[in-house]
Each structure stands twice: as structure tokens, then as C-alpha cells.
Design a protein around this motif. Sequence first.
Motif, PDB file in Angstrom:
ATOM      1  N   LEU A  62       0.541  -1.305  -0.020  1.00 40.22           N
ATOM      2  CA  LEU A  62       0.038  -0.164   0.011  1.00 40.22           C
ATOM      3  C   LEU A  62       0.894   1.164  -0.021  1.00 40.22           C
ATOM      4  O   LEU A  62       0.340   2.436  -0.385  1.00 40.22           O
ATOM      5  N   ALA A  63       2.090   1.257   0.232  1.00 38.32           N
ATOM      6  CA  ALA A  63       2.936   2.368   0.376  1.00 38.32           C
ATOM      7  C   ALA A  63       4.433   1.917  -0.123  1.00 38.32           C
ATOM      8  O   ALA A  63       4.726   0.887  -0.217  1.00 38.32           O
ATOM      9  N   ALA A  64       5.190   3.045  -0.485  1.00 38.77           N
ATOM     10  CA  ALA A  64       6.444   2.683  -1.168  1.00 38.77           C
ATOM     11  C   ALA A  64       7.043   2.034   0.185  1.00 38.77           C
ATOM     12  O   ALA A  64       6.855   2.715   1.171  1.00 38.77           O
ATOM     13  N   VAL A  65       8.021   1.450  -0.078  1.00 38.34           N
ATOM     14  CA  VAL A  65       9.112   0.805   0.998  1.00 38.34           C
ATOM     15  C   VAL A  65      10.584   1.256   0.413  1.00 38.34           C
ATOM     16  O   VAL A  65      10.918   1.019  -0.585  1.00 38.34           O
ATOM     17  N   ASP A  66      10.964   1.963   1.672  1.00 39.55           N
ATOM     18  CA  ASP A  66      12.263   2.432   1.366  1.00 39.55           C
ATOM     19  C   ASP A  66      13.263   1.647   2.196  1.00 39.55           C
ATOM     20  O   ASP A  66      13.361   1.137   3.573  1.00 39.55           O
ATOM     21  N   PHE A  67      14.510   1.148   1.676  1.00 39.95           N
ATOM     22  CA  PHE A  67      15.818   0.632   2.430  1.00 39.95           C
ATOM     23  C   PHE A  67      16.911   1.625   2.445  1.00 39.95           C
ATOM     24  O   PHE A  67      17.097   2.316   1.522  1.00 39.95           O
ATOM     25  N   ALA A 118       8.347   0.875  -5.221  1.00 42.20           N
ATOM     26  CA  ALA A 118       7.285   1.833  -5.213  1.00 42.20           C
ATOM     27  C   ALA A 118       6.044   1.153  -4.646  1.00 42.20           C
ATOM     28  O   ALA A 118       5.828   0.010  -4.744  1.00 42.20           O
ATOM     29  N   ALA A 119       5.106   2.015  -4.186  1.00 41.65           N
ATOM     30  CA  ALA A 119       3.887   1.566  -4.069  1.00 41.65           C
ATOM     31  C   ALA A 119       3.342   0.749  -4.878  1.00 41.65           C
ATOM     32  O   ALA A 119       3.250   1.165  -6.099  1.00 41.65           O
ATOM     33  N   GLY A 120       2.648  -0.453  -4.574  1.00 43.28           N
ATOM     34  CA  GLY A 120       1.931  -1.079  -5.708  1.00 43.28           C
ATOM     35  C   GLY A 120       3.123  -2.071  -6.367  1.00 43.28           C
ATOM     36  O   GLY A 120       2.251  -2.826  -7.429  1.00 43.28           O
ATOM     37  N   ALA A 121       4.102  -2.117  -6.505  1.00 41.07           N
ATOM     38  CA  ALA A 121       5.082  -2.774  -6.983  1.00 41.07           C
ATOM     39  C   ALA A 121       5.046  -4.212  -6.330  1.00 41.07           C
ATOM     40  O   ALA A 121       5.657  -5.115  -7.349  1.00 41.07           O
ATOM     41  N   VAL A 122       4.842  -4.586  -5.238  1.00 42.55           N
ATOM     42  CA  VAL A 122       4.743  -5.837  -4.760  1.00 42.55           C
ATOM     43  C   VAL A 122       3.586  -6.692  -4.929  1.00 42.55           C
ATOM     44  O   VAL A 122       2.416  -6.029  -4.299  1.00 42.55           O
TER      45      VAL A 122
END
Length: 131
Positions: A62-67, A118-122
Motif C-alpha cells: 500500500l505504500a512505498a518501501v524504502d531501504f 514503489a507503492a503497488g510494486a509488490v
Amino acid sequence: MPIAEAEQNRAVLAIANAGDDFLALATADPTAAGNNLIAAAGRAEINLGRENADPAGEVKNLAAVDFQPTGLVQNATHFAIMTAAAGGSVRAWGRLVDAGNNPATVSQQSTDDILRVAAGAVVVRIPAGAI
């Protein structure tokens, strides 16, 4: 190499019925053993939006994931959904792809770059009735 159908079904049912999920990036296919994970990037908690599953049974982050920066220049080509922020086991894994379902790479250009998914990428496809 595609996941055998029985393994796919087990993986998606585990995700459908799971609590917290953690996303890990990998430099190559991690397989069920969790190989090739970018340890320096760590893992990020990911909300797969099970409550928002569409009619096709797809859930997406639902949201971007940052590493955070790893101190190394690395390229991620695969991902794994893990049961814990450290250790744990692999629930599912796959190849990173773009919107056209073509292989994609998340790259760091310098040692202080953030790796962002990005959000929605997984996208995880869950069989009807599993949620």
C-alpha cells in the motif's frame, strides 16, 4: 525457475493468513532458502493490504518501501517476503518486474542511495477464499 504449483499455493496461503510481512531485496533468486539477500539493506515491514484484495485475489504493497543506504553499490533483481525483521523464513519470493511485467532492477548509483520499491510494486496473487 518458476515455483512449483504446490509451493506457490503454500506460499500464497501463508501470506494470506499471516500477520506481519517483511520485504527483503536480493541480488539473485533467493529461493525458499533465502539466498542472495542484501543483508546490508536489512528488511522493511510491508503492508500487503489483504483487506483491500481485488476481485482477482491480488494484494499489493500500500505504500512505498524504502531501504536505507547500505554503504555499498548494489543492484536488487529479486525480492523475498519474510516472516521476521531478522532471521525467520521465506514466505514467498520472486523477480522484480516493471509495469509491463518485464524484469526490473532497483539500483544504487552511490553508497548513500536509498533503495525504494514503489507503492503497488509488490503483487501477490491469493486464491479465492484464502483471505
